[in-house]
Structures are given as structure tokens and as C-alpha cells.
Write a protein that holds these residues in place. Sequence first.
Motif, PDB file in Angstrom:
ATOM      1  N   LEU A 196       0.823  -1.213   0.000  1.00  0.00           N
ATOM      2  CA  LEU A 196       0.000   0.000   0.000  1.00  0.00           C
ATOM      3  C   LEU A 196       0.856   1.260   0.000  1.00  0.00           C
ATOM      4  O   LEU A 196       0.611   2.187  -0.785  1.00  0.00           O
ATOM      5  N   ASP A 197       1.875   1.300   0.841  1.00  0.00           N
ATOM      6  CA  ASP A 197       2.696   2.512   0.957  1.00  0.00           C
ATOM      7  C   ASP A 197       3.482   2.801  -0.320  1.00  0.00           C
ATOM      8  O   ASP A 197       3.636   3.966  -0.704  1.00  0.00           O
ATOM      9  N   GLU A 198       3.988   1.761  -0.984  1.00  0.00           N
ATOM     10  CA  GLU A 198       4.721   1.990  -2.230  1.00  0.00           C
ATOM     11  C   GLU A 198       3.794   2.518  -3.324  1.00  0.00           C
ATOM     12  O   GLU A 198       4.186   3.368  -4.122  1.00  0.00           O
ATOM     13  N   TYR A 199       2.562   2.000  -3.355  1.00  0.00           N
ATOM     14  CA  TYR A 199       1.606   2.534  -4.327  1.00  0.00           C
ATOM     15  C   TYR A 199       1.344   4.016  -4.056  1.00  0.00           C
ATOM     16  O   TYR A 199       1.349   4.839  -4.980  1.00  0.00           O
ATOM     17  N   LEU A 200       1.111   4.362  -2.796  1.00  0.00           N
ATOM     18  CA  LEU A 200       0.832   5.754  -2.449  1.00  0.00           C
ATOM     19  C   LEU A 200       2.024   6.654  -2.787  1.00  0.00           C
ATOM     20  O   LEU A 200       1.847   7.765  -3.306  1.00  0.00           O
ATOM     21  N   THR A 201       3.222   6.189  -2.508  1.00  0.00           N
ATOM     22  CA  THR A 201       4.416   6.980  -2.818  1.00  0.00           C
ATOM     23  C   THR A 201       4.534   7.232  -4.314  1.00  0.00           C
ATOM     24  O   THR A 201       4.804   8.366  -4.745  1.00  0.00           O
ATOM     25  N   MET A 202       4.313   6.199  -5.118  1.00  0.00           N
ATOM     26  CA  MET A 202       4.403   6.371  -6.569  1.00  0.00           C
ATOM     27  C   MET A 202       3.283   7.272  -7.074  1.00  0.00           C
ATOM     28  O   MET A 202       3.484   8.105  -7.957  1.00  0.00           O
ATOM     29  N   LYS A 203       2.097   7.118  -6.512  1.00  0.00           N
ATOM     30  CA  LYS A 203       0.962   7.942  -6.929  1.00  0.00           C
ATOM     31  C   LYS A 203       1.255   9.417  -6.691  1.00  0.00           C
ATOM     32  O   LYS A 203       0.871  10.284  -7.493  1.00  0.00           O
ATOM     33  N   ARG A 204       1.957   9.714  -5.611  1.00  0.00           N
ATOM     34  CA  ARG A 204       2.220  11.096  -5.237  1.00  0.00           C
ATOM     35  C   ARG A 204       3.474  11.681  -5.871  1.00  0.00           C
ATOM     36  O   ARG A 204       3.601  12.908  -5.955  1.00  0.00           O
ATOM     37  N   THR A 205       4.408  10.841  -6.294  1.00  0.00           N
ATOM     38  CA  THR A 205       5.713  11.367  -6.694  1.00  0.00           C
ATOM     39  C   THR A 205       6.172  11.017  -8.101  1.00  0.00           C
ATOM     40  O   THR A 205       7.020  11.722  -8.650  1.00  0.00           O
TER      41      THR A 205
END
Length: 229
Positions: free
Chosen positions: A123-132
Amino acid sequence: MEYVPHDRTNANRAPESAGGGSVGAGGRLRRAPVQRRSAERLTRILDTCAALLDEAGYEQLTTRAVASRAGVPIGSVYRFFDNKRALVDALAQRNLDRYAERVTDRFAALESGDWRGAVDVVLDEYLTMKRTVPGFGSVDFGADLGPAAGVRGAAARNANQQVAGRLTVLLAGHLGRGPDASLHRTVLVAVEAADALLQLAFRTDGAGDPGIVAETRTLLRAYLAGALD
């Protein structure tokens, strides 16, 4: 019955090109780069496509604009891609390859069998990629784009299948079990549920509504506990 990924021989990592970029078979590449210079040009084209998606969106994206911004002849774009949709599909495939690599690297730091930590990583890696990551907010792993493409239809469903396939293999390795059909079904349900909720989170807040993200994490843990504890 064992779940068999599309490329069983190297399911965790995408094939590497000469220049360090990679596009899997799902990226609909007309011709794979052989020389380093060609691979670097492909990487520049995909990077430019991502930047233009953020600036103008899919409907305004053109192969000519990509070529101009990337500083390559238009023929170089068509050497790799039939049209802009194929170009965007390749970008989505690269996103998935990089996501799988990032998840793999972070799994290595977890205690073996820690599925809750693994869920947090996913979940966190998806969120990081989505944001950056440039272009990821528009494309991620293969969403439908624009009115002509339809609304979150076949492309998104296929993308979720691909994501679930990759994550099934990675999670199975982390848990020390086989990537069987039961695990794949469980992961696919989790991916579909998370996809719907995270769409809501990013519609509510451009950075991802933290309350909805927290609820997504709770839902995933509660659902997976029944299958993985």
C-alpha cells in the motif's frame, strides 16, 4: 492448482534493457531496444510521455509533442510504438515493473512471513508512486484514459489482474508458500477493493485522503487475516 504467471521464469523482475529501462510484453512495444543508445532513447520517450500527461492529460497528448519535447525524430517514437495509446500502455507497464521492484526490495527487509508488514509495503509503495512518480496519477498500471477509452473498463480490469499476478508471486515467496490459485484469488479481491477505495481517496483529496487511506489499510488487514493468519 498452482497459479502460473505470464513469465514464470522471472516473475519478480521485469526484463532489463541495455540502458536500464524496461518495458514488459504487456507494454505493446513494436521493437525492443538492443543498443544502449536505443534503450536510453526509449527511456527518454517514456519519461517525456509521463511529464506531458501531468501537464496536459491524455486527450491533449500527441506523439509529435512527445518527440519534440524528448528531442528525438518522430520516427523514433513510431519505431517503438504504433500510436499514443501504445506509448501510454508501455508507460503503465514500466510503472508496474518498477512497482514490483520496489516492493521486492522492501520485502527483503521484513521478517519472513510478516504478511501485515507486507500489506503495508504494498500500500505505501503505491501511495508513494501515486504522489511522486510523473504520469503515475494519470496512468498507474493501465487505467482507461479519456472519453474515447471508456470509464475504468477493460484496461483497468486487466491492470488489476496483472498487479494481482505480480503480488501473488511476491507474497507467496515472502510467506514461504506456493503461488496457488487460492492465494491469487485472495490477492485479486484485495487489489480490486484497494483500487476502488484509493480512487475514492484521490478523488476526495489530490494527495489521497488520509482517513480513507487508513480505512483501506484496516479493510485489507481484516480481509487478509482470514486467509493468511
